[in-house]
Scaffold this motif. Structure first.
Motif, PDB file in Angstrom:
ATOM      1  N   UNK A 100       0.818  -1.214   0.000  1.00 15.47           N
ATOM      2  CA  UNK A 100       0.000   0.000   0.000  1.00 15.47           C
ATOM      3  C   UNK A 100       0.853   1.265   0.000  1.00 15.47           C
ATOM      4  N   UNK A 101       2.003   1.220   0.668  1.00 12.15           N
ATOM      5  CA  UNK A 101       2.923   2.356   0.665  1.00 12.15           C
ATOM      6  C   UNK A 101       4.346   1.835   0.527  1.00 12.15           C
ATOM      7  N   UNK A 102       5.100   2.442  -0.374  1.00 10.76           N
ATOM      8  CA  UNK A 102       6.512   2.117  -0.540  1.00 10.76           C
ATOM      9  C   UNK A 102       7.307   3.368  -0.192  1.00 10.76           C
ATOM     10  N   UNK A 103       8.151   3.249   0.838  1.00  8.82           N
ATOM     11  CA  UNK A 103       8.827   4.423   1.388  1.00  8.82           C
ATOM     12  C   UNK A 103      10.336   4.216   1.330  1.00  8.82           C
ATOM     13  N   UNK A 130       1.264  -3.392  11.784  1.00  5.18           N
ATOM     14  CA  UNK A 130       1.250  -3.312  10.319  1.00  5.18           C
ATOM     15  C   UNK A 130       1.981  -4.512   9.711  1.00  5.18           C
ATOM     16  N   UNK A 131       1.662  -4.790   8.451  1.00  2.00           N
ATOM     17  CA  UNK A 131       2.367  -5.821   7.680  1.00  2.00           C
ATOM     18  C   UNK A 131       3.491  -5.120   6.908  1.00  2.00           C
ATOM     19  N   UNK A 132       4.730  -5.452   7.252  1.00  4.27           N
ATOM     20  CA  UNK A 132       5.864  -4.639   6.795  1.00  4.27           C
ATOM     21  C   UNK A 132       6.932  -5.505   6.137  1.00  4.27           C
ATOM     22  N   UNK A 133       7.465  -4.995   5.031  1.00 12.63           N
ATOM     23  CA  UNK A 133       8.650  -5.558   4.405  1.00 12.63           C
ATOM     24  C   UNK A 133       9.771  -4.542   4.452  1.00 12.63           C
ATOM     25  N   UNK A 134      11.012  -5.027   4.463  1.00 21.71           N
ATOM     26  CA  UNK A 134      12.189  -4.153   4.504  1.00 21.71           C
ATOM     27  C   UNK A 134      13.176  -4.621   3.442  1.00 21.71           C
ATOM     28  N   UNK A 135      13.409  -3.783   2.446  1.00 22.60           N
ATOM     29  CA  UNK A 135      14.362  -4.094   1.379  1.00 22.60           C
ATOM     30  C   UNK A 135      15.630  -3.289   1.594  1.00 22.60           C
ATOM     31  N   UNK A 136      16.739  -3.975   1.735  1.00 22.65           N
ATOM     32  CA  UNK A 136      18.045  -3.330   1.865  1.00 22.65           C
ATOM     33  C   UNK A 136      18.593  -3.108   0.464  1.00 22.65           C
ATOM     34  N   UNK A 137      18.389  -1.900  -0.066  1.00 23.96           N
ATOM     35  CA  UNK A 137      18.858  -1.568  -1.413  1.00 23.96           C
ATOM     36  C   UNK A 137      20.241  -0.923  -1.399  1.00 23.96           C
ATOM     37  N   UNK A 209       3.324  -1.708   4.265  1.00 22.54           N
ATOM     38  CA  UNK A 209       4.461  -0.823   4.008  1.00 22.54           C
ATOM     39  C   UNK A 209       5.657  -1.643   3.539  1.00 22.54           C
ATOM     40  N   UNK A 210       6.317  -1.170   2.494  1.00 19.95           N
ATOM     41  CA  UNK A 210       7.636  -1.665   2.130  1.00 19.95           C
ATOM     42  C   UNK A 210       8.613  -0.520   2.364  1.00 19.95           C
ATOM     43  N   UNK A 211       9.521  -0.707   3.310  1.00 19.34           N
ATOM     44  CA  UNK A 211      10.550   0.291   3.609  1.00 19.34           C
ATOM     45  C   UNK A 211      11.807  -0.081   2.829  1.00 19.34           C
ATOM     46  N   UNK A 212      12.375   0.866   2.115  1.00 18.71           N
ATOM     47  CA  UNK A 212      13.569   0.606   1.309  1.00 18.71           C
ATOM     48  C   UNK A 212      14.728   1.430   1.853  1.00 18.71           C
ATOM     49  N   UNK A 213      15.753   0.729   2.327  1.00 18.09           N
ATOM     50  CA  UNK A 213      16.971   1.397   2.802  1.00 18.09           C
ATOM     51  C   UNK A 213      17.839   1.692   1.588  1.00 18.09           C
ATOM     52  N   UNK A 214      17.945   2.972   1.250  1.00 22.11           N
ATOM     53  CA  UNK A 214      18.641   3.389   0.041  1.00 22.11           C
ATOM     54  C   UNK A 214      20.150   3.492   0.276  1.00 22.11           C
ATOM     55  N   UNK A 215      20.953   3.439  -0.801  1.00 26.96           N
ATOM     56  CA  UNK A 215      22.365   3.768  -0.658  1.00 26.96           C
ATOM     57  C   UNK A 215      22.510   5.251  -0.330  1.00 26.96           C
ATOM     58  N   UNK A 216      23.590   5.649   0.337  1.00 25.56           N
ATOM     59  CA  UNK A 216      23.783   7.084   0.588  1.00 25.56           C
ATOM     60  C   UNK A 216      24.059   7.827  -0.715  1.00 25.56           C
ATOM     61  N   UNK A 228      10.427   1.889 -11.658  1.00 22.63           N
ATOM     62  CA  UNK A 228       9.805   0.583 -11.435  1.00 22.63           C
ATOM     63  C   UNK A 228       8.453   0.656 -10.742  1.00 22.63           C
ATOM     64  N   UNK A 229       8.362   1.471  -9.713  1.00 21.84           N
ATOM     65  CA  UNK A 229       7.164   1.471  -8.874  1.00 21.84           C
ATOM     66  C   UNK A 229       6.803   2.902  -8.466  1.00 21.84           C
ATOM     67  N   UNK A 230       5.531   3.139  -8.202  1.00 23.80           N
ATOM     68  CA  UNK A 230       5.126   4.461  -7.705  1.00 23.80           C
ATOM     69  C   UNK A 230       5.427   4.578  -6.211  1.00 23.80           C
ATOM     70  N   UNK A 231       6.541   5.206  -5.882  1.00 23.38           N
ATOM     71  CA  UNK A 231       6.892   5.369  -4.471  1.00 23.38           C
ATOM     72  C   UNK A 231       5.939   6.339  -3.787  1.00 23.38           C
ATOM     73  N   UNK A 232       5.553   5.991  -2.571  1.00 23.97           N
ATOM     74  CA  UNK A 232       4.738   6.907  -1.779  1.00 23.97           C
ATOM     75  C   UNK A 232       5.537   8.154  -1.454  1.00 23.97           C
TER      76      UNK A 232
END
Length: 359
Positions: A100-103, A130-137, A209-216, A228-232
């Motif tokens: 539902x939300x990609x942050x 909440x139902x949460x995923x965490x992607x280490x990008x 929620x899918x939380x994406x840890x971005x590179x600096x 790829x995706x519509x980020x919230x």
């Protein structure tokens, strides 16, 4: 008018303005008001809310009580029961991801604690219900597995990678695939392919929620995600000193260029409160991120001080433990609450059109 004159029609009318914190649409439109009982001066209401808005359930309950007591005669006694509502996420981006939300959680430079905040957001939202995923990008420096205390390698089932489950939080990281100590030396196209695979070929399931840890910094992965995706939106992490704020401003500009909204700024390492004498030391300055957020017109989500226990838990892979610590927990909880509250307020101002599945 006496208390006994309160009737069902008055209560119905008063509830017309109460919005669902997930969609911003009135609760009655989506059949989320399940029961209303009026007995003299006592009102009992049952509403159904999704796990997406779990951090705001208590807020919603209190808002309904206050609204009815102020808008109905003789300040009635109001009881509000909240029951779970199952409303699955819709597929987004054409890659099969259901969230539902990609942050995205980003920073203008390294060393500001971006991964610590990303993990804290994911842990806090998951603990709220909440139902949460965490992607280490952060492909070049994946630290999420260490912060969560796992070295478990993902396996593939039916051509899908199964995310690692850490206390109910679904997580995927390059750090679980590349052998320890081995460097990832990739150019842009390979990064694009890896992130695409993590999003498309991981069995994330139904997520709030899918939380994406971005590179600096500002680089290829931000462009990949925007395509790829519509980020919230994005959360920017920085420290109070000027050199970090300069880079944070660049990160804000980068996300703006790829049309990713800024959901807020977090100030990490905000100050150090000495446990020996209780004195506060502003090692990196004070309040710089809050002031910069105000200048840029973006929300300030909160601050996290330098605490030895937070660092120790990160090193020990016990990031969930921060939410059991009375000193650390309020800082992280405020950031999670502020983020979800701001999202709910945005939806209330401009509710999206309902999909056929929720009509």
């Amino acid at each position: 008018m006496s208390a006994a004159s309160i009737n069902r029609e008055q209560v119905d009318g008063a509830l017309k303005t109460i919005a669902d914190p997930e969609t911003g649409r009135p609760l009655w439109q989506l059949d989320q008001i399940r029961n209303i009982s009026v007995h003299g001066n006592e009102i009992e209401i049952t509403i159904a809310l999704t796990s997406y808005s779990a951090p705001l359930w208590q807020d919603t309950r209190e808002h309904i009580i206050e609204h009815l007591q102020s808008s109905l005669p003789d300040k009635p006694t109001v009881k509000v029961e909240i029951v779970p509502l199952d409303r699955p996420a819709e597929p987004i981006g054409g890659i099969g991801l259901t969230a539902k939300s990609v942050i995205a959680v980003g920073s203008g430079k390294g060393g500001v604690g971006k991964s610590t905040i990303a993990v804290a957001l994911a842990c806090g939202l998951q603990q709220s219900g909440c139902k949460v995923g965490l992607l280490d990008a952060d492909v070049y420096g994946p630290s999420v597995p260490h912060l969560l205390g796992t070295t478990e390698r993902p396996v593939a089932t039916d051509k899908k990678l199964q995310p690692i489950d850490v206390q109910g939080l679904k997580m995927m990281s390059m750090g679980l695939i590349v052998p320890p100590g081995e460097a990832v030396v990739w150019r842009g196209p390979m990064l694009h392919g890896a992130i695409t695979q993590f999003l498309r070929d991981t069995n994330w399931g139904d997520l709030d929620y899918l939380i994406i840890d971005m590179p600096p910094g500002t680089g290829d992965i931000s462009l990949t995600l925007s395509q790829l995706i519509p980020l919230t939106g994005a959360v920017i992490v920085c420290t109070p000193q000027d050199v970090a704020l300069l880079d944070a401003v660049k990160a804000v500009a980068m996300f703006n260029k790829v049309n990713i909204p800024i959901l807020g700024v977090v100030e990490n390492m905000s100050y150090f409160l000495c446990p020996d004498n209780g004195k506060r030391y502003d090692i990196f300055g004070s309040g710089g991120a809050r002031r910069k957020a105000e200048e840029l017109g973006v929300p300030f989500l909160g601050e996290v001080p330098i605490q030895i226990k937070i660092r120790e838990r990160g090193d020990a892979g016990d990031s969930f433990g921060n939410f059991a610590d009375q000193e650390a927990a309020p800082h992280f909880q405020r950031i999670c609450y502020s983020l979800t509250k701001n999202l709910a307020m945005q939806k209330a101002v401009n509710p999206p059109l309902p999909s056929l599945s929720v009509l």
